[in-house]
Design an enzyme around this catalytic site. Structure first.
Site, PDB file in Angstrom:
ATOM      1  NE  ARG A 251      -4.304  -1.374   0.071  1.00 36.84           N
ATOM      2  CZ  ARG A 251      -4.497  -2.387  -0.770  1.00 36.84           C
ATOM      3  NH1 ARG A 251      -3.535  -2.700  -1.640  1.00 36.84           N
ATOM      4  NH2 ARG A 251      -5.625  -3.070  -0.745  1.00 36.84           N
ATOM      5  CD  GLU A 280      -2.964   3.586  -5.475  1.00 32.59           C
ATOM      6  OE1 GLU A 280      -4.017   3.156  -6.000  1.00 32.59           O
ATOM      7  OE2 GLU A 280      -2.059   2.845  -5.104  1.00 32.59           O
ATOM      8  CG  HIS A 298      -3.054  -0.346  -7.285  1.00 36.75           C
ATOM      9  ND1 HIS A 298      -3.491   0.294  -6.147  1.00 36.75           N
ATOM     10  CD2 HIS A 298      -2.952  -1.659  -6.950  1.00 36.75           C
ATOM     11  CE1 HIS A 298      -3.663  -0.597  -5.171  1.00 36.75           C
ATOM     12  NE2 HIS A 298      -3.349  -1.788  -5.647  1.00 36.75           N
TER      13      HIS A 298
END
Length: 332
Positions: A251, A280, A298
């Site tokens: 993450r 993000e 991602h």
């Protein structure tokens, strides 16, 4: 008045509606647009469902007290289309007896593949290479002039030391892939993991600080919690070798992004490969401007096969909960 028993916050690969209907659930709302719902839109959709019992979420959907208030007391499960659940207030769900499910197995192998794509791409300066080859044919003097002895020399991977931070499924899959490069493998976790230390991986458990100092490549695989937020900060980046490379498929907020930008800019570390970002879909402008960082949007689990597998897991978690049966992949 519309009544939707199950909400899916974004279109998913495969046919989740068909799978749910086959299981006997027909009152569905699936976001018709392939766009994230704002928190306000999410609450409005849930509130207007009038009796929602299951919500299938993606990692960008925040499930907190106000959202659960909007859902009402009939909500049985939040089934997350992801392995990580940092978008969900687990304590609040537990307080309200709302089950939380996730999709662990499907993301393991494709995410480990992406970790290695980033590792190799950063080590061999692939990002810069793509930029360079796209200059071919220019007539302004900036065109690629062909192979040159000193051009874009990267870092050898064979025989180097790989440090895995987070000893879960993805970390182990990433470590297994290192065997083909004859790498020494270190790992950091709160407890010993026999599967890491057994043959053929033969990893050595070390402290975080020891691993950062010894490693040529550091690959992050820890979940995002209060304890792991900014786990990799300026002080820990300074422990790494100047020629070391940082990989993050976990993450984004596990890394202090501003500190990473500074470490890359000053060559405190050689390079980074990132598939996740602290804010993000925003990306720190410093990362976008630097040549020594390999960036992906991602893509961790993004294969057709694995994303459809994730859909099946998320749907099956919801179906099991609504039928009062054990949830196959339950977090809380």
């Amino acid at each position: 008045m519309s009544t939707h028993e199950i909400i899916i916050t974004r279109p998913l690969p495969g046919d989740p509606a068909g799978r749910l209907r086959q299981a006997g659930f027909t009152r569905l709302w699936i976001n018709p647009a392939d766009e994230r719902l704002s928190p306000e839109q999410f609450r409005e959709v849930v509130n207007s469902a009038h009796g929602v019992r299951a919500i299938i979420t993606t990692p960008v959907d925040r499930v907190d007290g106000p959202l659960l208030d909007a859902a009402g007391g009939g909500l049985v499960i939040v089934s997350n289309y992801a392995v990580g659940v940092d978008n969900i207030d687990l304590a609040e769900c537990q307080r309200r007896s709302v089950i939380v499910g996730h999709t662990p197995d499907a993301v393991t192998e494709p995410t480990a593949d992406i970790a290695w794509l980033l590792l190799l791409g950063a080590a061999r300066r692939a990002w810069e290479g793509v930029d360079l080859i796209r200059t071919a044919g220019r007539t302004d003097g900036t065109a690629w002039k062909g192979v040159a002895p000193c051009e874009l020399n990267g870092t050898r991977v064979l025989g180097k030391t790989l440090f895995i931070v987070g000893a879960g499924r993805i970390g182990l899959a990433t470590a297994r892939r290192a065997l083909g490069w004859n790498m020494r493998i270190l790992y950091h976790a709160r407890s010993r993991h026999a599967e890491f230390e057994a043959s053929p991986v033969n990893a050595q458990r070390v402290t975080l600080e020891e691993g950062l100092q010894l490693a040529d490549f550091v690959s992050l695989h820890t979940p995002l919690t209060n304890e792991t937020r900014h786990l990799i900060n300026a002080q820990r980046l300074a422990l790494m070798k100047p020629e070391a490379i940082l990989i993050n498929t976990a993450r984004g907020a596990v890394v202090d992004e501003a500190a990473l930008v500074e470490a890359l800019r000053t060559r405190t570390i050689a390079a980074a490969g990132l598939d996740v970002y602290e804010h993000e879909p925003k990306v720190h402008p410093g990362l976008l401007a630097l040549p020594n960082v390999f960036l992906l949007p991602h893509l961790g689990s993004a294969t057709r096969e694995d994303r459809e597998w994730m859909m099946r897991l998320a749907v099956d978690n919801a179906v099991a909960a609504l039928r009062g049966k054990p949830v196959p992949h339950r977090v809380a």
